[in-house]
Design a protein around this motif. Sequence first.
Motif, short mmCIF file in Angstrom:
data_model
loop_
_atom_site.label_atom_id
_atom_site.label_comp_id
_atom_site.label_asym_id
_atom_site.label_seq_id
_atom_site.Cartn_x
_atom_site.Cartn_y
_atom_site.Cartn_z
N LEU A 1 59.85 160.34 1.42
CA LEU A 1 59.13 160.63 0.18
C LEU A 1 58.99 162.13 -0.05
CD1 LEU A 1 57.63 159.47 -2.26
CD2 LEU A 1 55.54 159.48 -0.87
N LEU A 2 58.76 162.91 1.00
CA LEU A 2 58.66 164.36 0.85
C LEU A 2 59.98 164.96 0.38
CD1 LEU A 2 56.49 165.29 3.98
CD2 LEU A 2 55.79 165.34 1.58
N ALA A 3 61.10 164.36 0.83
CA ALA A 3 62.42 164.81 0.36
C ALA A 3 62.60 164.48 -1.13
CB ALA A 3 63.52 164.16 1.18
N VAL A 4 62.15 163.30 -1.53
CA VAL A 4 62.23 162.90 -2.94
C VAL A 4 61.40 163.85 -3.80
CG1 VAL A 4 61.52 161.11 -4.58
CG2 VAL A 4 62.72 160.48 -2.48
N MET A 5 60.22 164.24 -3.30
CA MET A 5 59.36 165.15 -4.05
C MET A 5 60.01 166.53 -4.17
SD MET A 5 55.64 164.02 -2.50
CE MET A 5 54.65 165.06 -3.58
N ALA A 6 60.77 166.94 -3.17
CA ALA A 6 61.49 168.21 -3.25
C ALA A 6 62.58 168.16 -4.33
CB ALA A 6 62.11 168.55 -1.89
N VAL A 7 63.27 167.03 -4.40
CA VAL A 7 64.29 166.85 -5.44
C VAL A 7 63.64 166.89 -6.82
CG1 VAL A 7 65.97 165.24 -6.42
CG2 VAL A 7 65.85 165.55 -3.95
N ASP A 8 62.49 166.26 -6.94
CA ASP A 8 61.75 166.28 -8.21
C ASP A 8 61.40 167.70 -8.62
OD1 ASP A 8 59.95 165.10 -10.35
OD2 ASP A 8 58.46 166.14 -9.12
N ARG A 9 60.96 168.52 -7.67
CA ARG A 9 60.63 169.94 -7.96
C ARG A 9 61.88 170.72 -8.35
NH1 ARG A 9 57.03 170.51 -10.33
NH2 ARG A 9 57.46 168.31 -10.66
N TYR A 10 63.00 170.40 -7.70
CA TYR A 10 64.27 171.06 -8.04
C TYR A 10 64.65 170.78 -9.50
CZ TYR A 10 69.32 171.24 -8.70
OH TYR A 10 70.56 171.46 -9.23
N VAL A 11 64.57 169.52 -9.90
CA VAL A 11 64.92 169.17 -11.28
C VAL A 11 63.95 169.84 -12.26
CG1 VAL A 11 65.20 167.27 -12.93
CG2 VAL A 11 65.93 166.98 -10.55
#
Length: 309
Positions: free
Chosen positions: A113-123
């Motif tokens: 989930l922390l990796a998914v949240m990082a992708v969200d911040r990238y977008v």
Amino acid sequence: MMKINDSSRDYFILVGFSKYPRAEFILSLFASGFYAMTLLGNAVIILVSILDSRLHTPMYFFLCNLSFLDICFTTCIVPQMLANMWGSNKISFVGCMVQFSVALALGSTECVLLAVMAVDRYVAVCWPLRYTTIMHQQVCHIFAAISWLAGFANSLFQSSLAMLLPLCGHHRVDHFFCEILIIVKLSCVDTHPTESKMLVARMIILIIPVSIILTSYALIARAVVRMKSAEGRKKAFGTCASHLVVVSLFYGTAMFMYLQPKNNYSQHQGKALALVYTIVAPSMNPLVYTLRNKDVKRAIRKVVWKDSL
């Protein structure tokens, strides 16, 4: 299934910090305080994210998942830990299996989930105009489902391996909760093949998400440096700083504990690190996200104190 040769012993003894009675009492107060902070802080984040329509965004959807995870994770460990400190230090055989399986599932889910949240911040930072189009509701639900499924699949794999090992009457667990690596060490057979398979699983569930996080933030850093507006750089940094603090606290302790060489492992060091990622980190998440986030603070004032803004 994992079995104990002495059938009269259908329980484990959690040694915890019983060798240090004075420290144990202080730790029980420490754990109680942080557990209360975890429950209250994460419950508030979930509540305001649901009730305030301005927080119905992908970032807060994932933050709600993280808060719910932290509540479940600490509840899986801390109440049993306090019960052992204040009363009997025994836990049933089934209870121990359930605890290490659920704790591993929730911890693994948080990794993804922390990796998914990082992708969200990238977008959000690198593709701001297309953010709502890319991270629409269905995509967010798919990412959340992947996180939970990956976490529970990892737990199912490692727990199944651990439960196949015979314990041969060993029932003293030198930890404050049933941690899967400690249970494996109780086996009276060669555990090297099992530990090798579990190490591969741990590396996958830790290193792949970390790689995604590092790549996402490297791309974010490049985009921020290219921004002409100082205000834009400040805003972009603000949206990512909270997540970076949470990632560093969680992954720093988890990787140091689970990926270090077996010969360098210290039981006392392991207990100290476990206190950080099972008790301290979940209670810090609400503080980190609310103290640096004006939207959440505004929503809390509106929902809790009914302050119209």
